[in-house]
Design an enzyme around this catalytic site. Sequence first.
Site, PDB file in Angstrom:
ATOM      1  N   THR A 192      49.267  21.177  16.702  1.00 53.89           N
ATOM      2  CA  THR A 192      49.187  22.545  17.238  1.00 53.89           C
ATOM      3  C   THR A 192      50.158  23.487  16.530  1.00 53.89           C
ATOM      4  O   THR A 192      51.162  23.043  15.994  1.00 53.89           O
ATOM      5  CB  THR A 192      49.560  22.441  18.731  1.00 53.89           C
ATOM      6  OG1 THR A 192      48.570  21.660  19.364  1.00 53.89           O
ATOM      7  CG2 THR A 192      49.674  23.772  19.414  1.00 53.89           C
ATOM      8  N   ARG A 220      37.339  18.978  27.629  1.00 50.46           N
ATOM      9  CA  ARG A 220      38.779  18.843  27.900  1.00 50.46           C
ATOM     10  C   ARG A 220      39.555  20.082  27.441  1.00 50.46           C
ATOM     11  O   ARG A 220      39.357  20.591  26.339  1.00 50.46           O
ATOM     12  CB  ARG A 220      39.299  17.612  27.167  1.00 50.46           C
ATOM     13  CG  ARG A 220      40.794  17.335  27.354  1.00 50.46           C
ATOM     14  CD  ARG A 220      41.619  17.859  26.205  1.00 50.46           C
ATOM     15  NE  ARG A 220      43.020  17.430  26.303  1.00 50.46           N
ATOM     16  CZ  ARG A 220      43.995  17.925  25.554  1.00 50.46           C
ATOM     17  NH1 ARG A 220      43.734  18.846  24.653  1.00 50.46           N
ATOM     18  NH2 ARG A 220      45.222  17.498  25.698  1.00 50.46           N
ATOM     19  N   GLY A 222      43.559  21.474  27.047  1.00 49.08           N
ATOM     20  CA  GLY A 222      44.945  20.994  27.046  1.00 49.08           C
ATOM     21  C   GLY A 222      45.910  22.010  27.619  1.00 49.08           C
ATOM     22  O   GLY A 222      45.534  22.928  28.362  1.00 49.08           O
TER      23      GLY A 222
HETATM   24  N1  ASP Z   1      49.214  20.179  23.080  1.00 51.63           N
HETATM   25  C1  ASP Z   1      47.952  20.103  22.404  1.00 51.63           C
HETATM   26  C2  ASP Z   1      46.905  19.650  23.382  1.00 51.63           C
HETATM   27  O1  ASP Z   1      47.143  18.743  24.152  1.00 51.63           O
HETATM   28  C3  ASP Z   1      47.946  19.191  21.236  1.00 51.63           C
HETATM   29  C4  ASP Z   1      49.129  19.274  20.320  1.00 51.63           C
HETATM   30  O2  ASP Z   1      50.076  19.979  20.570  1.00 51.63           O
HETATM   31  O3  ASP Z   1      49.099  18.619  19.283  1.00 51.63           O
HETATM   32  O4  ASP Z   1      45.810  20.150  23.339  1.00 51.63           O
END
Ligand code: ASP
Length: 325
Positions: A192, A220, A222
């Site tokens: 991210t 889903r 996040g």
């Molecule tokens: N936090 C993000 C999610 O769960 C993924 C990430 O930060 O790599 O969608």
Amino acid sequence: MKRRLLAALLLPVTLFPAVLSLAGTAAPIAIAVHGGAGTMRREQLDEALEQRITAKLREAVEAGHALLAAGAPAVDAVTAAIVILEASPLFNAGVGAVYTWDGGHELDASIMEGRTRAAGAVAGVRTIKSPIHAARAVMDHSPHVLLSGAGAEAFAQSQGLDIVPNSHFDTPERFEALKRAKARAEADKHGTVGAVALDARGNLAAGTSTGGMTGKRWGRVGDSPLIGAGTFADNASCAVSATGHGEYFIRYNVAADICARVAYKGLSIEAAGHQVIHQTLLPAGGTGGVIILDTAGNISMPFNTEGMYRAAIDPDGTRYVGIYR
Ligand code: ASP
């Protein structure tokens, strides 16, 4: 008489030294960005790739900083930094977003302003070229905070934002990652992007953009588009952008919890970040990290993974770029 005049002139000076020193020194500006946390081991990243990643982080943080130095609001600096990282295939946001189980991309993003607590977010969008721009449009031009799926896309189109086919976000590296995740029959995480900024008016902002987790299913969503979980900004405490295993960041309300510890317990951002990332999240099984900034320009970037792509420019103009611990 003259002496009295002098005293009258000096009185406000002695009464308001704080005002004088404010006028004498420029208000602090600062910015930090991240490009995801995860299991990046030195031996896995070749030097050329490492250089490309750090160069891109530098470009993003410099772009945001240049805006802050020109007097732009923190929210503009955050947007500008994130747009650069979204356009790069090196990170899991925009181009280079991870694949869902079904082989497409569903993107999440959010942004928040520390002065007003205005916020905007999009979740599960497939055709918006820059999800952070869409989040910004939700904040600036809609009565809502979070729009999802087809509705968010229709709104983005009505705002004149760039619409692209879902394949725009494809990269061979992420496709390989999907195959690996499918072989293990589980979702994978990390990559991210996010930014936090402090502008010359003393206002904070935070933003986050992601493709989510490799192999995610069933729509889903996040933590990244959820205000309080993946993104939070409040001038009374701090600005936070998170990256990591989103389900944990949601359940532990990570970004807001860090700011609450600053606001209610009077902790430094460093102590608050350490408590949440290392003492709460890690024992619970939640991996990841955050970038945190306060109105004094203090920056903290704790993570409990092997590494976190990160860069910052503090109020003194000191530059920092890092990957590993
Ligand atoms: N936090 C993000 C999610 O769960 C993924 C990430 O930060 O790599 O969608």
